[in-house]
Design a protein around this motif. Sequence first.
Motif, PDB file in Angstrom:
ATOM      1  N   ALA A 117       0.945  -1.511  -0.112  1.00  0.00           N
ATOM      2  CA  ALA A 117       0.198   0.384   0.453  1.00  0.00           C
ATOM      3  C   ALA A 117       0.598   1.231   0.224  1.00  0.00           C
ATOM      4  O   ALA A 117       0.637   2.354  -1.084  1.00  0.00           O
ATOM      5  CB  ALA A 117      -0.800  -0.395   1.499  1.00  0.00           C
ATOM      6  N   ALA A 118       1.699   1.549   1.082  1.00  0.00           N
ATOM      7  CA  ALA A 118       3.021   2.819   0.686  1.00  0.00           C
ATOM      8  C   ALA A 118       3.551   2.427  -0.701  1.00  0.00           C
ATOM      9  O   ALA A 118       3.905   4.107  -1.284  1.00  0.00           O
ATOM     10  CB  ALA A 118       3.894   1.901   1.906  1.00  0.00           C
ATOM     11  N   LEU A 141      -8.564  -3.374  -3.510  1.00  0.00           N
ATOM     12  CA  LEU A 141      -7.804  -4.158  -1.984  1.00  0.00           C
ATOM     13  C   LEU A 141      -7.760  -2.775  -1.344  1.00  0.00           C
ATOM     14  O   LEU A 141      -7.272  -2.831   0.412  1.00  0.00           O
ATOM     15  CB  LEU A 141      -6.577  -4.182  -2.704  1.00  0.00           C
ATOM     16  N   LEU A 142      -7.224  -1.469  -1.334  1.00  0.00           N
ATOM     17  CA  LEU A 142      -7.327  -0.760  -0.911  1.00  0.00           C
ATOM     18  C   LEU A 142      -8.589   0.032   0.194  1.00  0.00           C
ATOM     19  O   LEU A 142      -8.032   0.511   0.903  1.00  0.00           O
ATOM     20  CB  LEU A 142      -6.706   1.247  -1.907  1.00  0.00           C
ATOM     21  N   VAL A 143      -9.595  -0.751  -0.350  1.00  0.00           N
ATOM     22  CA  VAL A 143     -10.105   0.138   0.225  1.00  0.00           C
ATOM     23  C   VAL A 143     -10.959  -0.919   1.266  1.00  0.00           C
ATOM     24  O   VAL A 143     -11.327  -0.066   1.537  1.00  0.00           O
ATOM     25  CB  VAL A 143     -11.528   0.352  -0.970  1.00  0.00           C
ATOM     26  N   GLU A 144     -10.991  -2.454   0.877  1.00  0.00           N
ATOM     27  CA  GLU A 144     -10.537  -3.172   2.392  1.00  0.00           C
ATOM     28  C   GLU A 144      -9.728  -3.003   3.109  1.00  0.00           C
ATOM     29  O   GLU A 144     -10.074  -2.729   4.685  1.00  0.00           O
ATOM     30  CB  GLU A 144     -10.609  -3.943   1.257  1.00  0.00           C
ATOM     31  N   MET A 145      -8.756  -2.700   2.804  1.00  0.00           N
ATOM     32  CA  MET A 145      -7.496  -2.158   3.862  1.00  0.00           C
ATOM     33  C   MET A 145      -8.335  -0.681   5.368  1.00  0.00           C
ATOM     34  O   MET A 145      -7.954  -0.803   6.251  1.00  0.00           O
ATOM     35  CB  MET A 145      -6.105  -1.214   3.559  1.00  0.00           C
ATOM     36  N   LEU A 146      -9.366   0.522   3.925  1.00  0.00           N
ATOM     37  CA  LEU A 146      -9.308   0.644   5.235  1.00  0.00           C
ATOM     38  C   LEU A 146     -10.538   0.633   6.734  1.00  0.00           C
ATOM     39  O   LEU A 146      -9.995   1.579   7.511  1.00  0.00           O
ATOM     40  CB  LEU A 146     -10.596   1.870   4.080  1.00  0.00           C
ATOM     41  N   HIS A 151      -2.987   1.625  12.357  1.00  0.00           N
ATOM     42  CA  HIS A 151      -3.779   2.881  11.505  1.00  0.00           C
ATOM     43  C   HIS A 151      -2.400   3.271  10.495  1.00  0.00           C
ATOM     44  O   HIS A 151      -3.484   4.102   9.412  1.00  0.00           O
ATOM     45  CB  HIS A 151      -3.615   4.115  12.644  1.00  0.00           C
ATOM     46  N   GLN A 152      -1.428   2.884  10.220  1.00  0.00           N
ATOM     47  CA  GLN A 152      -0.683   3.273   9.602  1.00  0.00           C
ATOM     48  C   GLN A 152      -0.982   2.731   7.696  1.00  0.00           C
ATOM     49  O   GLN A 152      -1.426   3.658   6.930  1.00  0.00           O
ATOM     50  CB  GLN A 152       0.855   3.188   9.442  1.00  0.00           C
ATOM     51  N   GLY A 153      -1.982   1.806   7.951  1.00  0.00           N
ATOM     52  CA  GLY A 153      -2.187   0.588   6.503  1.00  0.00           C
ATOM     53  C   GLY A 153      -3.138   1.515   5.927  1.00  0.00           C
ATOM     54  O   GLY A 153      -3.237   2.243   4.818  1.00  0.00           O
TER      55      GLY A 153
END
Length: 372
Positions: A117-118, A141-146, A151-153
């Motif tokens: 993600a970074a 996949l980024l939305v799922e990480m929300l 926190h950093q993710g």
Amino acid sequence: MANDGDEKKSSSSIEEIVWSVLNGGEDVKISAAKEIRRITKTSAKNRARLAAAGIIIPLVSMLQSANIDAKEAAVLALLNLAVKNERNKVAIVKAGVIEPLVDLLKSENNNLKEFAAAATLTLSASNINKPIIGQSGATPLLVEMLTLSSHQGKVDAVMALYNLSTYSDNLTTLLAVEPVPPLIALLKECKKCSKVAEKISALLESLSAFEEARTSIAKEEGGILALVEVIEDGSLQSREHAVGALLTMCQSSRCKYREAILKEGVIPGLLELTIYGTPKAQERARTLLPFLRESPCWGQNGSASAVLENIVYDIAIHVDGVEKGTETAKKMLADMVQVSVEQNMRHLPQTALVCIPSDFSRSHNLEKVSQI
């Protein structure tokens, strides 16, 4: 200043690192990738030299290793190579990094997922890369990480989604995976003056162009309230985005969203925004206020101060009732006049005592506010 010996030593070291990544065994490659990460952390020169020496393609190949340590070392090396280097960002994507990055975003290893993600965040800062990443399958996949990450993710996922959203074609892809609920949840829990709140507010403003997103903001518990809180306590840029989202909602369907917005106590924040906001935020706040009246006042005759005064009274009475609403409106107007006077005083070339006669009309006092 480096002498010729230092330059030769540095060039030799970079050649050795590249050779190790290309020809070494797995442990040697991992050590070399870690060294790349170290020497590119703060050195723009090393980022350029390593890229020119051909290190990008073998690092991308390392991402496909079955060895978790190899993947981790490679993704972190590529991340540092891309930082503050547009050419490297583009070259890394051209080398085929997106497919293995998406695979890492699917990983059950949380560290790998967050490193990916970074890296996606850094690469998505390039306008050239935005459509490629947007079409890659990274967005859901980024939305799922929300919701599921540390926190950093979550922060990196929000920032990456914001970068991608600035390419308009990516918004429909984002909308399809229902991002509003997790964005609202994150906005509710973060500090309203933070950079994260700013990017979430910007995302919600962009998404509010679509009816599905507008409905979702209104339907989500605390959705509108979170935007109101940003208007009250956010950074200047965040407040501009938040009022923009609410304005878009009212412009799309005043009847559908007006009551819900009023219910969350937006008026004091909007009135303050007409004075303290960015020029764009001030304009948006002044445009939104008439939408919130019982009867819109477009085309109403009279000075700007009188129109604004009528809006305040009309809305306050609607929300709090005649008796309490009148007192609420008087307090709001008095506060606005006080702020106006204080701002004018700061611009005076010399200290002066300003006296506002008690028999001045409310419209006379408010005239200053409307001119700011």
